[in-house]
Design an enzyme around this catalytic site. Sequence first.
Site, PDB file in Angstrom:
ATOM      1  N   ASP A 138     -11.393   1.562   1.608  1.00 62.37           N
ATOM      2  CA  ASP A 138     -10.971   2.326   0.421  1.00 62.37           C
ATOM      3  C   ASP A 138     -12.239   2.689  -0.351  1.00 62.37           C
ATOM      4  OD1 ASP A 138      -9.956   3.181  -2.024  1.00 62.37           O
ATOM      5  OD2 ASP A 138      -9.339   1.168  -2.661  1.00 62.37           O
ATOM      6  N   ILE A 139     -12.628   3.957  -0.252  1.00 64.04           N
ATOM      7  CA  ILE A 139     -13.890   4.399  -0.868  1.00 64.04           C
ATOM      8  C   ILE A 139     -13.632   4.819  -2.311  1.00 64.04           C
ATOM      9  CG2 ILE A 139     -15.804   6.031  -0.704  1.00 64.04           C
ATOM     10  CD1 ILE A 139     -15.234   6.280   2.280  1.00 64.04           C
ATOM     11  N   GLY A 140     -14.123   4.033  -3.260  1.00 68.00           N
ATOM     12  CA  GLY A 140     -13.943   4.334  -4.676  1.00 68.00           C
ATOM     13  C   GLY A 140     -15.172   5.014  -5.259  1.00 68.00           C
ATOM     14  N   ASN A 141     -15.123   5.231  -6.581  1.00 70.69           N
ATOM     15  CA  ASN A 141     -16.261   5.888  -7.238  1.00 70.69           C
ATOM     16  C   ASN A 141     -17.445   4.949  -7.430  1.00 70.69           C
ATOM     17  OD1 ASN A 141     -15.439   8.641  -7.758  1.00 70.69           O
ATOM     18  ND2 ASN A 141     -13.856   7.749  -9.073  1.00 70.69           N
ATOM     19  N   HIS A 189     -14.530  -0.558  -0.671  1.00 72.83           N
ATOM     20  CA  HIS A 189     -13.765  -1.785  -0.423  1.00 72.83           C
ATOM     21  C   HIS A 189     -13.268  -1.816   1.017  1.00 72.83           C
ATOM     22  CE1 HIS A 189     -13.761  -2.233  -4.785  1.00 72.83           C
ATOM     23  NE2 HIS A 189     -13.413  -0.960  -4.844  1.00 72.83           N
ATOM     24  N   ASP A 225      -6.099   6.983  -3.418  1.00 75.10           N
ATOM     25  CA  ASP A 225      -5.993   5.524  -3.589  1.00 75.10           C
ATOM     26  C   ASP A 225      -4.746   5.162  -4.398  1.00 75.10           C
ATOM     27  OD1 ASP A 225      -7.160   6.774  -5.770  1.00 75.10           O
ATOM     28  OD2 ASP A 225      -8.612   5.183  -6.175  1.00 75.10           O
ATOM     29  N   GLY A 234      -4.778  10.910  -6.998  1.00 72.27           N
ATOM     30  CA  GLY A 234      -5.821  10.367  -6.128  1.00 72.27           C
ATOM     31  C   GLY A 234      -5.215   9.645  -4.929  1.00 72.27           C
ATOM     32  N   TYR A 245       3.596  15.095  -9.078  1.00 71.23           N
ATOM     33  CA  TYR A 245       2.294  14.992  -9.755  1.00 71.23           C
ATOM     34  C   TYR A 245       1.251  15.795  -8.976  1.00 71.23           C
ATOM     35  CZ  TYR A 245      -1.345  12.329 -12.344  1.00 71.23           C
ATOM     36  OH  TYR A 245      -2.389  11.929 -13.146  1.00 71.23           O
ATOM     37  N   ASP A 261      -3.617   0.039 -11.112  1.00 71.80           N
ATOM     38  CA  ASP A 261      -4.886  -0.160 -10.412  1.00 71.80           C
ATOM     39  C   ASP A 261      -5.987  -0.209 -11.468  1.00 71.80           C
ATOM     40  OD1 ASP A 261      -7.105  -0.197  -8.794  1.00 71.80           O
ATOM     41  OD2 ASP A 261      -6.386   1.340  -7.415  1.00 71.80           O
TER      42      ASP A 261
END
Lengths: 222, 222
Positions: free
Chosen positions: B19-22, B26, B89, B87, B83, B104
Amino acid sequence: MQNLFLKNQKKKSRMTLCDIGNTHIHFAQGYKLFSSSKEDLRHLKLQDEIFYISVNNENEKALLSAYPKAQNIAQYFFLETDYVGLGIDRQMACLAVSHGVVVDAGSAITIDVMQNGKHLGGCILPGLTQYIHAYKASASVLEQPFKALATLETLPKDTKDAVSYGIISSVIACIQRVAQNQKIYLCGGDAKFLSRFLAHSICNERLVFDGMEIALKKIGVL
Amino acid sequence: MQNLFLKNQKKKSRMTLCDIGNTHIHFAQGYKLFSSSKEDLRHLKLQDEIFYISVNNENEKALLSAYPKAQNIAQYFFLETDYVGLGIDRQMACLAVSHGVVVDAGSAITIDVMQNGKHLGGCILPGLTQYIHAYKASASVLEQPFKALATLETLPKDTKDAVSYGIISSVIACIQRVAQNQKIYLCGGDAKFLSRFLAHSICNERLVFDGMEIALKKIGVL
């Protein structure tokens, strides 16, 4: 008694109260309220006796430079509290409410609890339009201008609404959480907007000045 | 049936979910969870097949540079929602909860409502440690480091506590306001901290990965 009342009314009419904030400088002449930037102070050409409080040194210097006889009344004043470092503007607004919750919604939003004339504590949130700096630091796509949503009944369906809903909903929910069933008194630039979402709240833009008048009465100026 | 289960378990054990976040990247290998900065990706020396989602182009490029065979699974996946711009995630975490509220809490805090497998909408708050940028813009004296208060029962008595109380109280009150009486599922770096203040909430650090596994099952990879 009536003579004293008339005397005070006459005195009030020749007096200007001033609340020096971090962004604007606010004035009250009786029930006439107006604001100024520090650059425009001279142009106001105020003739009355000026009593002021201040939370900003630079803006205070600007006032004294334009009106050297203006008097800071902070030292003549006392609010019962255990809170260390309570801003003089918060103290004055609290002085005007002996029982209830005082919300000053300006460049910061302060929420304070008063009970039988004693200040029990309080918390601070960023001003509505300051949240953008926190969102920007969270993710660039969240840097959205604040949108004054009309309702919190509908869940947001896009990022712009999701951000503004988050701001308004969290501020309102925080005020309600602190207030529980107590009366809520709002002042500051965003008071009117927030009061729409708070049933039975009282919007009084003159709250800080009401407190200043109470303080002046206590020291016999009024 | 048991054979299929064992086959899937075996497949899971040779698979890495990402899980590529800003801020961070992860990973999940079965129930083993770990995170990395983009600079350290190579040092992880991952051998398994990698399936990923991403909300950050730069970090995605870094993953693909270190592991060119990694596969983005976003295109194989669908969440029922009106919506616009949710995002990936957030979508994955929501996919893991058919009924309830999904929070989250990372560099931003997203709050989403799910009902019978449909996403009804949601809102966004800044991450707990991002609020400092908004307070700094409100007044320099409010630029206080975030303090993980143990309770919201006692009203603050100084500026530092008043700021951290404001953050925690407004975030918690906003989650409770959106959730009403529904179950709350928390994931992200601040999930554990926030869950302390939310009775009957469920803290599941693996929520996004649970959603990814559901998506992979739907397309027959698992």
